[in-house]
Design a protein around this motif. Structure first.
Motif, PDB file in Angstrom:
ATOM      1  N   UNK A  22       4.116 -23.466  45.862  1.00 32.75           N
ATOM      2  CA  UNK A  22       3.492 -23.498  46.493  1.00 32.75           C
ATOM      3  C   UNK A  22       3.862 -24.040  47.880  1.00 32.75           C
ATOM      4  N   UNK A  23       3.250 -25.253  46.945  1.00 33.32           N
ATOM      5  CA  UNK A  23       2.882 -26.957  48.251  1.00 33.32           C
ATOM      6  C   UNK A  23       4.495 -27.506  48.273  1.00 33.32           C
ATOM      7  N   UNK A  24       4.918 -26.802  47.375  1.00 36.50           N
ATOM      8  CA  UNK A  24       6.293 -27.586  48.314  1.00 36.50           C
ATOM      9  C   UNK A  24       7.094 -26.831  49.056  1.00 36.50           C
ATOM     10  N   UNK A  25       6.639 -25.533  49.482  1.00 31.42           N
ATOM     11  CA  UNK A  25       7.205 -24.240  50.866  1.00 31.42           C
ATOM     12  C   UNK A  25       6.459 -24.554  51.534  1.00 31.42           C
ATOM     13  N   UNK A  26       4.891 -24.815  51.875  1.00 29.92           N
ATOM     14  CA  UNK A  26       4.259 -25.631  52.980  1.00 29.92           C
ATOM     15  C   UNK A  26       3.302 -26.277  52.637  1.00 29.92           C
ATOM     16  N   UNK A  27       2.666 -26.177  53.680  1.00 25.69           N
ATOM     17  CA  UNK A  27       1.739 -27.772  53.291  1.00 25.69           C
ATOM     18  C   UNK A  27       0.042 -27.420  53.091  1.00 25.69           C
ATOM     19  N   UNK A  28       0.481 -28.091  51.722  1.00 30.46           N
ATOM     20  CA  UNK A  28      -0.689 -27.752  50.562  1.00 30.46           C
ATOM     21  C   UNK A  28      -2.591 -28.162  50.634  1.00 30.46           C
ATOM     22  N   UNK A  29      -1.924 -28.227  51.858  1.00 35.56           N
ATOM     23  CA  UNK A  29      -3.980 -28.074  51.856  1.00 35.56           C
ATOM     24  C   UNK A  29      -4.344 -26.802  52.896  1.00 35.56           C
ATOM     25  N   UNK A  30      -2.602 -25.793  53.053  1.00 32.98           N
ATOM     26  CA  UNK A  30      -3.736 -24.561  54.218  1.00 32.98           C
ATOM     27  C   UNK A  30      -3.424 -23.290  52.600  1.00 32.98           C
ATOM     28  N   UNK A  31      -3.199 -23.924  51.586  1.00 37.00           N
ATOM     29  CA  UNK A  31      -2.741 -23.174  50.290  1.00 37.00           C
ATOM     30  C   UNK A  31      -3.777 -22.778  49.927  1.00 37.00           C
TER      31      UNK A  31
END
Length: 214
Positions: A22-31
């Motif tokens: 998920x961190x590779x697909x979208x901003x990690x701090x918003x996951x």
């Protein structure tokens, strides 16, 4: 190992793998933890059984990756002649960062004092132990490269401060996306080569200065 323990480890590995994806697909701090749970195919409550907070999840990702990277650097060090080890290890450490900019961002985030203060005690202790491992490894590199200078433990500490500042600067540059926003972009490979040269020259120069000041 008991079956229950095996199952626990498997679930934890699945959670960490889901978070990395998920961190590779979208901003990690918003996951969110809920998104990690869905990606891992388990319940949100199960994630919290493994990680009491999102900070704990970040911490475990950084700890695991840092241990893997340190093991690789140790193996590289062991395979090289002493006079080549420092340069090659530093350059490889930069390549590790470059290979995973998201990990570089997480490392910077987890290194903040405010973040460390929020962590549960077991995670803080693991970070302290990891820092000790890196310090010992740096001492081994110094001994192989500058052992003839007769450096003391205090000398090694002073030299480490300079290396740490340079490494943190490289990490920040990689985490921010390199030089793509510059009018005349700089090739990161050239940048890393020059910073490596700078660190080696600085270590040798400072070691000579420490020796002559005695």
């Amino acid at each position: 190992m008991r079956y229950q323990d095996q199952l626990f480890q498997q679930r934890q590995a699945a959670i960490l793998a889901a978070a990395r994806q998920l961190f590779r697909e979208q901003p990690w701090d918003r996951v969110t933890i809920a998104e990690v749970a869905i990606q891992a195919g388990i319940g949100k409550g199960t994630v919290y059984k493994h990680f009491p907070s999102k900070e704990a999840l970040y911490a475990q990702l950084v700890l695991d990756c840092s241990h893997e990277q340190l093991a690789e650097l140790r193996a590289l060090h062991a395979a090289l002649p002493a006079e080549q080890a420092m340069r090659q290890v530093i350059r490889r450490a930069f390549e590790q960062m470059l290979a995973d900019p998201v990990q570089a961002q997480l490392c910077q985030h987890c290194d903040r004092p405010a973040f460390q203060e929020r962590l549960e005690a077991p995670y803080r202790e693991q970070f302290q132990a990891l820092e000790g491992e890196y310090r010992r490894f740096f001492g081994e590199l110094l001994e192989g490269t500058l052992g003839q200078h007769g450096l003391t433990a205090a000398d090694s500490q002073y030299l480490l401060w300079g290396v740490e500042a340079s490494v943190n600067g490289v990490m920040a540059r990689i985490a921010s996306g390199g030089f793509v926003h510059w009018a005349e972009p700089i090739a990161l490979s050239d940048y890393l080569d020059r910073v490596t040269d700078f660190i080696i020259a600085g270590l040798r120069g400072q070691a000579d200065s420490l020796r002559t000041s005695e």
